[in-house]
Design an enzyme around this catalytic site. Structure first.
Site, short mmCIF file in Angstrom:
data_model
loop_
_atom_site.label_atom_id
_atom_site.label_comp_id
_atom_site.label_asym_id
_atom_site.label_seq_id
_atom_site.Cartn_x
_atom_site.Cartn_y
_atom_site.Cartn_z
N GLY B 14 0.52 64.76 50.78
CA GLY B 14 1.01 64.60 49.41
C GLY B 14 0.16 63.65 48.58
CG HIS B 237 14.66 58.90 61.16
ND1 HIS B 237 15.88 59.41 61.54
CD2 HIS B 237 14.50 59.25 59.85
CE1 HIS B 237 16.43 60.04 60.51
NE2 HIS B 237 15.62 59.95 59.48
CG LEU B 247 13.17 63.61 60.80
CD1 LEU B 247 13.57 62.19 61.10
CD2 LEU B 247 12.22 63.65 59.60
NE ARG B 281 15.35 57.11 57.13
CZ ARG B 281 14.39 57.89 56.66
NH1 ARG B 281 13.12 57.52 56.78
NH2 ARG B 281 14.68 59.03 56.06
CD GLU B 382 3.51 57.04 57.73
OE1 GLU B 382 3.76 58.23 57.48
OE2 GLU B 382 3.80 56.49 58.82
NE ARG B 393 9.31 55.72 54.60
CZ ARG B 393 10.12 56.76 54.80
NH1 ARG B 393 11.01 57.10 53.88
NH2 ARG B 393 10.06 57.45 55.92
CG LEU B 399 8.74 63.20 50.75
CD1 LEU B 399 9.82 64.27 50.64
CD2 LEU B 399 7.41 63.85 51.12
#
Lengths: 240, 578
Positions: B14, B237, B247, B281, B382, B393, B399
Site C-alpha cells: 500500500g 495480534h 490472522l 490488542r 510498516e 498500534r 492501512l
C-alpha cells in the site's frame, strides 16, 4: 504420516527437458502442501524452485498443479490429497505459461491479458470531496469478482488456451465483469468492445474448469456468461 | 547493470504503490518489488481502515487521534497522529473515488464498524470508525492501487530483491538489487529512494506475516548506519488460528464476537470493563496469555500453546457471509469448522512492528535525536516509524498509515527530485553486496539455513514474545549472536543463477537475524512496561525515565542505543485504562 512428493523439475540452464524428482516428507494430515514443500526446501534440497508468500490463500503466489488439479499449495491440506501413509502427491507447474524454473512459471502473459481489459475504474465525472454513492445491492452485484487474487489457477485449468493461445482467459474476463457490473464505472462500451471477441468472452465454451478450481470460490463461468448477456443486451439496445 | 531514475521505490504494498502514484506523475520512477506487486502483504489485511467519516454515528478526527495516542500508551508523536487522522478522511474518499468497493450503508455511503480501542468522546465507548470491504479491506486497497498504477503506466521491476542502499556524503544515491530471474546484480542510481518493504514478523515462530516479510528495508538501512526506532515494540495480534498463526480479524469482535475461556466465561470483562473484547490488542493478547497461564485455556494444561475460544456463533449467517466471508473460509479450510457452528480456537500471533526506520511526517529518514535528515532517503508503511503507533498500534491504523504517509512521502519526493542533483554512480557501490552474495555462493561446505531459521524463530517467540524479563532476553541476545556467527558459515545448496530462491532465502535470513538482534537488545534495555512491551520484572510504565523513543544503531556485532524525545504537545500522558 509419510508421503512422497513427486515434483516436476526443470532448469533451462542445465536440463534438456523436465523430469520428476521424488522426496519423502513426514507430515501431518492437517499440514498444508506448502509446509511439505518448505520442509524439502529448507531441510532436503535448497535448489527446488517455487514461489510462496502469505501461506494462507490470499496472495496468489503458490499456484500449481496438484495431482492434476490447479490450486494453491497453501490452501491445499495433505489430508485432501493423500489419504494413506506412503501415498504419492504429484506436483507440476501451472499450464499455458512458460516454465522458468521447476514450479515457477512466467506470468507476464497472464498479467498482460489482465491489463488488456482496463482493470481500473473509469469515471471522469467530478466528485464533491466525498464518496460516490452506491447501494448495498449495487455493491453486491460484483462482490465475488473482487475476491480475485490473480493466482492464475483458473488460467491453467482452462482447456481453451491449448487451441487458442490468445484467449484472454477466465481471470481477465472475470475482472472485466467486475468493472462492467460496478454502477460507478462509465466505460461500459469500451470494455464490452474488448470482450466482444473470440479471444474475449466468446472464447469461453462453458467447461467450468475455472469455477471448479478457483481458490476464492468465484463463480467465474457464470460471470463470463453474464458478460455475454451484457454484450447481447448492448447490441439489442443499439439496433432498437 | 546500472539504471538511472529520479525516484526508486522499494516495495509495492500500500505505501509503495501510493507513493508511486504520486511520484511517478512528476518524476521518472521505478518500483522494485521482490514479489509480483499484487502479492504484497497489504493484501492480507482484513478488517478495515479507520477514518472519522461519521457516516453511521458522530465522530471526529480529534477523537481518533486521541485513541491512537492512548492506544500507543503515549509513545505516539502526537502532531503526527493528528496528521494521520485528519488526512484519513480524504484518503478514504480518494480510495473510493479510485474504485475501492467499500461495503455500503443503506443510504449508499461507506459503511463503518467497530474496532479495538476506537472510541467516541475520548474513551466513553466504542465508535463505528472502520471503513471496510468485507474482511478483505487490505486486498481491495492493494488491488485498487495496483489498478491505478496500471492506469498511470508506472514502471515495475518485478522480483528484484534489494540488498544494499548507497549513501554518500549524507545523501542517498540509490540501491543495489539482485534480479531473481537471472541472478544479475543491478545498481539503481536515483535522486530519491523510498523504502516501503513492510514488516518482519518472520523473526517469530508463530506469525500472521507472509514468508516475504523479512524486513529487508530496515535491515539494509541498519547496516548502513541508519538507526532503527522503537524496535522493542512488536505487536502480537490476539486472535491467530491456533498453531498456524493465520490472522482472524479483530472485525470478528467488532461485529460482536466474544472471547471465552474453558468455563465459557467472557474473561475480558475482568480485564477491560468498558471496552471488553474491543480493548487494544496488547491488552487482549496479555489477557489471553494470562488466562492460559492460570489454567483457564481450553485444554487447561497451562502450556504455552494452550488457547481460548473466539465465539462468533451468535452473529448469524448473514453477518458472517456479508461481512466476514474470508474468515469463515479460513476456519473451514484450516480448522475444518464453520464459525456459525463452533467457536474458533485462537492464540496470539506475531503481527506488526510498531518500530522501524525513523522518519518525519514527510517520510524523510531521520538518523539521530537532533532530527538530522539523509537527503533523498525516505521510508513509509510498516518498515517506517513516524511514530504514529507508539508502543501499540490500534487495529485499522496500519492501512491508514500506508495510505496517508505513503502519499505524503510520494508528494515530498516529487518536489525534492525537481531540484536535487542528477543521480550519479558511486564507485564500487555493489562491493559489499557482492562480497556477501559471493560468499553464500562460493561452493564451500557450510550448513544450510533451515536450522538457523528455526532456532531464531523459537528463541524470539519464547524469550522476546508477549511477556518478557531480563534473564530470558539476555539469553536471547546471546543465542541470536551465536546464530549470527553461524550464519557467517552458511552456504546455498543451489549455486545456479536463474531463480535462485535458495540464495534469496539466505539473504532474507541475514536480514531477519540482524533485526532479531536489534529487537532483543532494544527490549532488554527498556526497563518498564509500556504497550506491547511487557516486562515481568518491571510491570509499571515509567514516564520519568522511559517516555522516550529508542534509537538502535547496529554497529558490526554491537547494538548502540540512544533515545529521543516523544512529542506530547497535545495530551498529557495519563494512566491507560479501558
Amino acid at each position: 504420516m509419510n508421503i512422497t512428493l513427486n515434483i516436476q523439475r526443470y532448469n533451462p540452464d542445465t536440463d534438456e527437458e523436465s523430469y520428476f524428482q521424488q522426496y519423502q516428507v513426514d507430515v501431518k494430515p492437517t499440514d498444508r502442501l506448502l509446509d511439505a514443500l518448505m520442509q524439502v526446501k529448507r531441510f532436503q534440497d535448497g535448489s527446488l524452485g517455487f514461489r510462496k508468500s502469505c501461506a494462507h490463500g490470499v496472495c496468489g503466489s503458490d499456484g500449481m498443479r496438484i495431482n492434476g488439479v490447479d490450486g494453491l499449495a497453501c490452501k491445499t491440506l495433505i489430508k485432501d490429497i493423500a489419504a494413506h501413509d506412503g501415498d504419492t502427491v504429484t506436483v507440476e507447474p501451472l499450464r499455458h505459461l512458460p516454465v522458468q524454473r521447476d514450479l515457477i512459471v512466467d506470468q507476464q502473459e497472464f498479467f498482460e491479458k489482465y491489463r488488456a481489459i482496463k482493470p481500473y475504474l473509469i469515471n471522469d465525472e467530478p466528485v464533491a470531496g466525498k464518496e460516490r454513492l452506491q447501494s448495498p445491492r449495487e455493491r453486491m452485484a460484483f462482490d465475488d469478482a473482487t475476491s480475485c487474487i490473480l493466482c492464475a489457477s483458473c488460467y491453467s485449468a482452462c482447456p481453451i488456451p491449448v487451441e487458442q493461445p490468445d484467449f484472454l482467459g477466465p481471470a481477465a474476463l472475470a475482472q472485466a465483469f467486475r468493472f462492467l457490473a460496478d454502477s460507478r464505472d462509465r466505460a461500459t462500451e469500451q470494455r464490452l468492445a474488448i470482450v466482444d471477441t473470440e479471444e474475449g468472452a466468446w472464447g469461453c465454451q462453458n467447461h467450468f474448469q475455472c469455477t471448479r478450481v478457483c481458490p476464492r470460490s468465484i463463480l467465474i463461468t457464470k460471470r463470463i456468461n453474464e458478460t455475454k448477456r451484457m454484450i447481447k443486451q448492448s447490441k439489442e439496445k443499439e439496433s432498437s | 547493470m546500472i539504471h538511472n531514475f529520479d525516484t526508486v521505490i522499494v516495495g509495492s504494498g500500500g505505501a509503495g504503490l501510493y507513493a508511486a502514484l504520486e511520484a511517478s506523475a512528476r518524476s521518472k520512477t521505478a518500483v522494485l518489488s521482490k514479489l509480483y506487486p499484487i502479492r504484497s502483504h497489504t493484501g492480507a489485511a482484513q478488517g478495515g481502515i479507520s477514518a472519522a467519516l461519521g457516516n453511521v454515528e458522530e465522530d471526529s478526527a480529534q477523537w481518533h487521534a486521541f485513541d491512537t495516542v492512548k492506544g500507543g500508551d503515549y509513545l505516539v508523536d502526537q502532531q503526527a497522529a493528528m496528521i494521520l487522522t485528519e488526512e484519513a478522511i480524504q484518503a478514504v474518499y480518494d480510495l473510493e473515488n479510485r474504485g475501492l468497493p467499500f461495503n455500503r450503508t443503506p443510504e449508499g455511503r461507506i459503511d463503518q464498524r467497530r474496532f479495538g480501542g476506537h472510541t467516541r468522546n475520548f474513551g466513553e465507548g466504542p465508535v463505528r470508525r472502520a471503513c471496510y470491504a468485507a474482511d478483505r479491506t487490505g486486498h481491495m486497497i492493494l488491488q485498487t492501487l495496483y489498478q491505478q498504477c496500471i492506469k498511470n503506466e508506472v514502471s515495475f521491476f518485478d522480483e528484484f530483491q534489494v540488498v544494499d542502499v548507497i549513501i554518500e556524503d549524507g545523501s542517498c544515491r540509490g540501491v543495489v538489487v539482485v534480479e531473481l530471474a537471472t541472478g544479475e546484480m543491478h545498481i539503481f542510481a536515483a535522486k530519491a529512494v523510498l523504502f516501503a518493504t513492510g514488516g518482519f514478523g518472520r523473526i517469530f515462530k508463530i506469525t500472521s506475516n507472509a514468508y516475504a516479510n523479512t524486513g529487508d528495508g530496515p535491515a539494509v538501512c541498519a547496516r548502513r548506519g541508519i538507526p532503527l526506532e522503537d524496535m522493542e515494540f512488536y505487536q502480537f495480534h490476539p486472535t491467530g488460528i491456533m498453531g498456524l498463526g493465520i490472522l482472524i480479524s479483530e472485525a470478528v469482535r467488532g461485529e460482536g464476537g466474544i472471547l471465552r475461556n474453558r468455563d465459557g466465561e467472557r474473561f475480558m470483562e475482568r480485564y477491560s470493563p468498558t471496552l471488553l473484547d474491543l480493548a487494544p490488542r496488547d491488552i487482549v493478547a496479555r489477557s489471553i496469555l494470562t488466562e492460559v497461564r492460570a489454567g483457564q485455556g481450553i485444554r487447561g494444561d497451562r502450556r504455552i500453546d494452550d488457547y481460548v475460544h473466539l465465539d462468533a456463533t451468535h452473529l448469524g449467517k448473514e453477518v458472517l457471509d456479508a461481512k466476514l466471508p474470508d474468515i469463515s473460509g479460513f476456519c473451514r479450510t484450516y480448522l475444518g469448522i464453520d464459525p456459525i457452528d463452533a467457536p474458533i480456537p485462537v492464540l496470539p500471533t506475531a503481527h506488526y512492528a510498531m518500530g522501524g526506520i525513523p522518519t518525519d511526517v514527510h517520510g524523510r529518514v531521520v538518523i539521530d535525536r537532533e532530527g538530522t535528515i539523509i537527503d533523498g532517503l525516505y521510508a513509509a508503511g510498516e518498515c517506517a516509524c513516524v511514530s504514529v503507533h507508539g508502543a501499540n498500534r490500534l487495529g485499522t491504523n496500519s492501512l491508514l498509515d500506508l495510505i496517508v504517509f505513503g502519499r505524503r512521502a510520494g508528494q515530498h519526493i516529487a518536489e525534492y527530485v525537481k531540484d536535487a542533483p542528477a543521480p550519479r554512480p558511486v564507485a564500487d557501490a555493489d562491493e559489499f553486496a557482492r562480497a556477501w552474495i559471493d560468499r553464500l555462493l562460493d561452493g564451500a561446505d557450510g550448513p544450510h539455513g533451515g536450522a538457523i531459521t528455526d532456532e531464531m524463530q523459537v528463541t524470539m517467540m519464547e524469550k522476546v514474545g508477549i511477556y518478557r524479563n531480563k534473564a530470558d532476553m539476555s539469553v536471547a541476545v546471546d543465542q541470536i549472536q551465536e546464530l549470527r556467527s553461524r550464519y557467517q558459515t552458511v552456504r546455498v545448496q543451489d549455486t545456479g543463477s536463474r531463480f535462485n530462491t535458495d540464495l534469496l532465502e539466505l539473504i532474507e535470513l541475514g536480514n531477519l537475524l540482524d533485526l532479531s538482534l536489534v529487537t532483543a537488545v532494544s527490549a532488554l534495555h527498556r526497563e518498564e512496561s509500556r504497550g506491547a512491551h511487557s516486562r515481568e520484572d518491571f510491570p509499571e510504565r515509567d514516564d520519568d525515565t522511559w517516555l522516550k523513543h529508542t534509537l538502535a544503531y547496529l554497529e558490526g556485532d554491537e547494538v548502540r542505543l540512544d533515545y529521543k524525545a516523544v512529542d506530547t504537545s497535545i495530551w498529557e500522558p495519563k494512566p491507560r485504562t479501558y
